[in-house]
Design an enzyme around this catalytic site. Structure first.
Site, mmCIF file in Angstrom:
data_model
loop_
_atom_site.group_PDB
_atom_site.id
_atom_site.type_symbol
_atom_site.label_atom_id
_atom_site.label_comp_id
_atom_site.label_asym_id
_atom_site.label_seq_id
_atom_site.Cartn_x
_atom_site.Cartn_y
_atom_site.Cartn_z
ATOM 1 N N LYS A 239 1.632 -3.190 6.529
ATOM 2 C CA LYS A 239 2.093 -3.298 5.102
ATOM 3 C C LYS A 239 3.622 -3.238 5.280
ATOM 4 C CE LYS A 239 -1.407 -4.364 2.994
ATOM 5 N NZ LYS A 239 -1.798 -5.453 2.431
ATOM 6 N N SER B 7 0.836 -1.304 0.138
ATOM 7 C CA SER B 7 0.097 0.176 0.052
ATOM 8 C C SER B 7 0.841 1.565 0.039
ATOM 9 C CB SER B 7 -0.906 0.069 1.088
ATOM 10 O OG SER B 7 -1.586 1.098 1.258
ATOM 11 N N TYR C 253 -2.456 -0.248 10.375
ATOM 12 C CA TYR C 253 -2.674 -0.928 9.000
ATOM 13 C C TYR C 253 -1.385 -0.747 8.390
ATOM 14 C CZ TYR C 253 -3.827 -1.031 4.356
ATOM 15 O OH TYR C 253 -3.520 -1.169 2.803
#
Length: 329
Positions: A145, A117, A141
């Site tokens: 990644k 991402s 989050y």
């Protein structure tokens, strides 16, 4: 060629699966269906289960010893939710990925395409980010990644894998043939919130209006999900040319190369619908960033890929899909 797609019943994974099938690539799906839809897997080889379940992995890998590559899409993805539940996110996105990778290594599967991402970038300038731009994940989050990227990089350096991390920006739209799309009727991203506001007859809230962008609202690079799926196909097809034995870990941005502010996204929605959307301005949310857009020269050079669909195309397909979704659910 055969690929395993984790999270292949979800929004992005199912669209990637369709694009692979249309490109002549055999597909195996692993999904626990906690968010994905069984309907997205009709006619496909679905293994229902957790990506860290040893029994499911042993069964799947025994059935398919000829898997050439893995496209790892399975993850929890909601930024505010990750702020509220960091341990859950680190477990789901990092801990379980490690278990998956251990099983893949032991099975001799060495090619990994990771759905990463743009959230890993510092993202505080509203400007373009290339693959060498500073990292600065601002939510659990995003940190998951970045952590998985580091794990893959280290494992690739050790010879366990070769890996391509596709850092993609903000997917919108649906499969243009309306076979798959967002399975969540109340998505948390900006376009989803715009559509919900219109359906409820309420104003849309622009969260944060003092970002360092051209109009003060957050900026994102909105890529059509079908373009994104085709980038995965290109990564699978060109894998051995990109992630070589001498340079086994690669990062590639996947986006349009153009930034769109929240206000401009509202304008695109108004163009597509022919209706005016009232807006209100509110404060920033935890984990928000000014945003960035993708510098995509590397995707063009190494994958021979570029986005072809506009933000208006994405908005239009998202609206059509939202009208179809209740019949799918």
């Amino acid at each position: 060629m055969k690929v395993l797609i984790t999270g292949g019943a979800g929004y992005i994974g199912s669209t990637v699966a369709t694009a692979c099938i249309e490109a002549g690539i055999d597909v195996v799906i692993l999904d626990d269906l906690s968010k994905g839809l069984r309907a997205f897997c009709e006619g496909r080889d679905l293994y229902e289960g957790d990506i860290a379940d040893p029994d499911v992995l042993t069964h799947l890998l025994a059935d398919h010893p000829d898997i050439d590559a893995v496209v790892h899409c399975a993850a929890r993805i909601v930024v505010p939710e990750s702020v509220a539940d960091p341990l859950g996110y680190y477990d789901a996105n990092v801990g379980k990925t490690i278990v998956l990778l251990q099983h893949l290594r032991d099975a001799g599967i060495a090619r990994i395409v990771f759905s990463s991402s743009a959230a890993v970038y510092a993202g505080d300038s509203g400007e373009g980010a290339d693959e060498g731009s500073p990292l600065g994940p601002s939510s659990p989050y995003a940190t998951t990644k970045a952590m998985v990227e580091q794990i893959l990089k280290d494992a690739a350096s050790n010879g366990d894998f070769r890996a391509i991390a596709l850092r993609y920006f903000n997917p919108i739209g649906a499969d243009p043939k309306m076979r798959t799309g967002l399975q969540n009727p109340v998505p948390s991203h900006a376009l989803g919130k715009i559509m919900q506001a219109r359906a409820a007859g309420e104003p849309f809230a622009i969260t944060g209006t003092d970002w360092p962008t051209r109009d003060g609202s957050g900026l994102r690079d909105y890529i059509h999900v079908w373009d994104l799926a085709l980038a995965h196909v290109a990564a699978v097809r060109r894998f051995d040319e990109v992630a070589t034995l001498d340079d086994p870990y690669q990062v590639v941005n996947i986006g349009t190369g153009e930034g769109v502010t929240v206000r401009e996204l509202v304008a695109a929605f108004e163009r597509v619908t022919g209706e005016t959307l009232p807006v209100i301005e509110t404060a920033r949310r935890p984990g928000d960033q000014a945003g960035a857009f993708a510098v995509v020269d590397r995707a063009s050079d190494v994958l021979d890929w570029r986005a072809e669909r506009s933000v208006d195309d994405g908005v239009r397909d998202a609206i059509v899909w939202a009208q179809k979704l209740p019949s799918v659910l």
